[in-house]
Design an enzyme around this catalytic site. Structure first.
Site, short mmCIF file in Angstrom:
data_model
loop_
_atom_site.label_atom_id
_atom_site.label_comp_id
_atom_site.label_asym_id
_atom_site.label_seq_id
_atom_site.Cartn_x
_atom_site.Cartn_y
_atom_site.Cartn_z
N LYS A 230 -1.71 -13.39 1.87
CA LYS A 230 -1.96 -12.37 0.85
C LYS A 230 -0.86 -12.25 -0.21
O LYS A 230 -1.14 -11.91 -1.35
CB LYS A 230 -2.20 -11.00 1.52
CG LYS A 230 -3.53 -10.95 2.27
CD LYS A 230 -3.74 -9.62 2.98
CE LYS A 230 -4.25 -8.56 2.02
NZ LYS A 230 -4.76 -7.36 2.74
N ASP B 172 -7.92 -3.46 -1.84
CA ASP B 172 -7.66 -2.57 -0.69
C ASP B 172 -7.54 -1.11 -1.11
O ASP B 172 -8.07 -0.21 -0.44
CB ASP B 172 -6.36 -2.99 0.03
CG ASP B 172 -6.58 -4.16 0.98
OD1 ASP B 172 -7.74 -4.38 1.38
OD2 ASP B 172 -5.60 -4.84 1.32
P1 NAP Z 1 2.21 -4.08 8.42
O1 NAP Z 1 2.61 -4.49 7.04
O2 NAP Z 1 2.52 -4.95 9.58
O3 NAP Z 1 2.85 -2.62 8.69
C1 NAP Z 1 2.76 -2.01 9.96
C2 NAP Z 1 3.18 -0.56 9.84
O4 NAP Z 1 3.04 0.09 11.11
C3 NAP Z 1 4.63 -0.41 9.43
O5 NAP Z 1 4.76 0.78 8.66
C4 NAP Z 1 5.33 -0.27 10.80
O6 NAP Z 1 6.56 0.39 10.75
C5 NAP Z 1 4.33 0.60 11.51
N1 NAP Z 1 4.49 0.52 12.96
C6 NAP Z 1 4.15 -0.52 13.79
N2 NAP Z 1 4.46 -0.22 15.07
C7 NAP Z 1 5.03 1.02 15.06
C8 NAP Z 1 5.56 1.87 16.06
N3 NAP Z 1 5.58 1.51 17.36
N4 NAP Z 1 6.03 3.08 15.69
C9 NAP Z 1 6.01 3.46 14.39
N5 NAP Z 1 5.52 2.71 13.39
C10 NAP Z 1 5.03 1.50 13.71
O7 NAP Z 1 0.64 -3.82 8.50
P2 NAP Z 1 -0.34 -3.31 7.35
O8 NAP Z 1 -1.00 -4.47 6.75
O9 NAP Z 1 0.38 -2.37 6.48
O10 NAP Z 1 -1.45 -2.55 8.23
C11 NAP Z 1 -1.18 -1.32 8.87
C12 NAP Z 1 -2.42 -0.89 9.66
O11 NAP Z 1 -3.51 -0.65 8.76
C13 NAP Z 1 -2.91 -1.97 10.64
O12 NAP Z 1 -3.33 -1.33 11.82
C14 NAP Z 1 -4.10 -2.58 9.94
O13 NAP Z 1 -5.06 -3.08 10.83
C15 NAP Z 1 -4.64 -1.38 9.18
N6 NAP Z 1 -5.40 -1.78 7.97
C16 NAP Z 1 -6.68 -1.35 7.87
C17 NAP Z 1 -7.40 -1.67 6.74
C18 NAP Z 1 -8.82 -1.18 6.62
O14 NAP Z 1 -9.58 -1.75 5.86
N7 NAP Z 1 -9.18 -0.13 7.34
C19 NAP Z 1 -6.82 -2.43 5.71
C20 NAP Z 1 -5.50 -2.85 5.85
C21 NAP Z 1 -4.79 -2.51 7.01
P3 NAP Z 1 7.92 -0.49 10.60
O15 NAP Z 1 8.06 -0.79 9.15
O16 NAP Z 1 8.98 0.41 11.13
O17 NAP Z 1 7.74 -1.72 11.45
#
Ligand code: NAP
Length: 297
Positions: free
Chosen positions: A90, A127
């Site tokens: 991406k 998104d």
């Molecule tokens: P990402 O870039 O990997 O970011 C993950 C986020 O979750 C970071 O802010 C991370 O914090 C936090 N996190 C992970 N484990 C944690 C924990 N144990 N305690 C506290 N914070 C934690 O992922 P992303 O692409 O932003 O996606 C985030 C979520 O949104 C995912 O679950 C994904 O499936 C979902 N999503 C859904 C859609 C949809 O269409 N509904 C679209 C995109 C994403 P740190 O920075 O501290 O690691």
């Protein structure tokens, strides 16, 4: 090299439809990533193609990072009109595309490519659009301008949420993330409207918020639970979670129990697919309960 694309085509459910290759007018689209087997995009685009009787195909393709550039050069020659892009491509795709939309540039990533007739590759990010449309559909009376928004998480998904909230006229965004430096990294995008809150105090930012968003992966099946205290959450808030497995996360269940309106994250996935489908196949598809069921099945 055509090899990456050829490998991907043979490994996808495209195998068994060789006639498509000789009918150049049938538009092809798909999703590229690594891994790709888990992607729900084929289900939803294939449902729309069937439902609207469009002669076209949508194909999942496993493309390794080292093959990305070759794949993008080759796909238009094979009859592809565009593709969705997922992990891990991406961000990298922005340096390969000829044109990058403003919103993709702001988010630093793209999820939708359009292969234009003039040969140019246009990269967009839908998104934030999907996030906003989902909230507007799920909570029709919600007004992003009416008060502060609280966002948990600072990854790629949070960037989409932040930029769409700003575009929608939200006047104050409170952002908190486990790793504070990552939230600080969003300061430029937040501009004067934003405030970064320590993770241990994330519960406080819910006080008075009318929009609450979990953009972290907390609450996902198999991941840790959200431990942010919800005592300050007021029942006038609209609460949404980007996590959609499970559909009702502990955050949403709790918010609902105190009377908040909640919107699950599946709709964001469905709505973000609309602009791509419309550009590739020439028809704006509907997001409705039928589509939700197909994708959940
Ligand atoms: P990402 O870039 O990997 O970011 C993950 C986020 O979750 C970071 O802010 C991370 O914090 C936090 N996190 C992970 N484990 C944690 C924990 N144990 N305690 C506290 N914070 C934690 O992922 P992303 O692409 O932003 O996606 C985030 C979520 O949104 C995912 O679950 C994904 O499936 C979902 N999503 C859904 C859609 C949809 O269409 N509904 C679209 C995109 C994403 P740190 O920075 O501290 O690691």
């Amino acid at each position: 090299s055509w090899s990456a694309v050829a490998r991907a085509l043979v490994s996808s459910d495209f195998a068994g439809h060789p006639s498509v290759m000789s009918e150049a007018k049938i538009p092809l689209a798909g999703v590229i990533g690594a891994p790709i087997a888990h992607s729900k995009s084929p289900k939803l685009h294939q449902h729309w193609l069937r439902r609207y009787g469009i002669k076209g195909h949508y194909i999942p393709m496993h493309i390794a990072s080292g093959d990305l550039e070759d794949a993008i050069a080759t796909l238009p020659k094979l009859g592809f009109v565009g593709v969705n892009v997922t992990i891990p491509h991406k961000e990298h795709i922005l340096s390969i595309a000829d044109l990058v939309s403003d919103r993709a540039a702001v988010m630093g990533s793209a999820n939708t490519l359009i292969f234009r007739a003039d040969g140019k590759v246009h990269a967009d990010n839908t998104d934030g659009y999907g996030f906003m449309q989902n909230l507007r559909q799920g909570a029709p009376d919600w007004d992003p301008k009416a008060g502060p928004a609280a966002v948990m998480g600072a990854g790629g998904a949070a960037r989409a949420v932040i930029s769409s909230l700003i575009d929608a006229g939200c006047s104050e965004i409170r952002l908190s993330n486990r790793t504070k430096s990552r939230a600080e990294g969003r300061r430029q995008e937040l501009g004067t409207k934003g405030e970064v809150v320590d993770w241990v105090q994330a519960g406080n930012m819910l006080d008075g918020a009318i929009t609450v968003v979990n953009a972290s992966s907390l609450g996902m099946t198999g991941a840790s639970e959200m431990r942010v205290p919800l005592d300050a959450l007021h029942r006038s808030a609209v609460v949404t979670d980007l996590v959609y497995t499970p559909l009702e996360t502990p955050l949403l269940a709790h918010a609902k129990s105190i009377g908040c309106q909640t919107v699950d994250g599946l709709g964001m996935l469905l709505h973000q697919a609309v602009p791509g489908f419309e550009r590739w196949f020439g028809l704006r598809p509907d997001v409705d309960d039928d589509l939700r069921e197909v994708v959940l099945r």
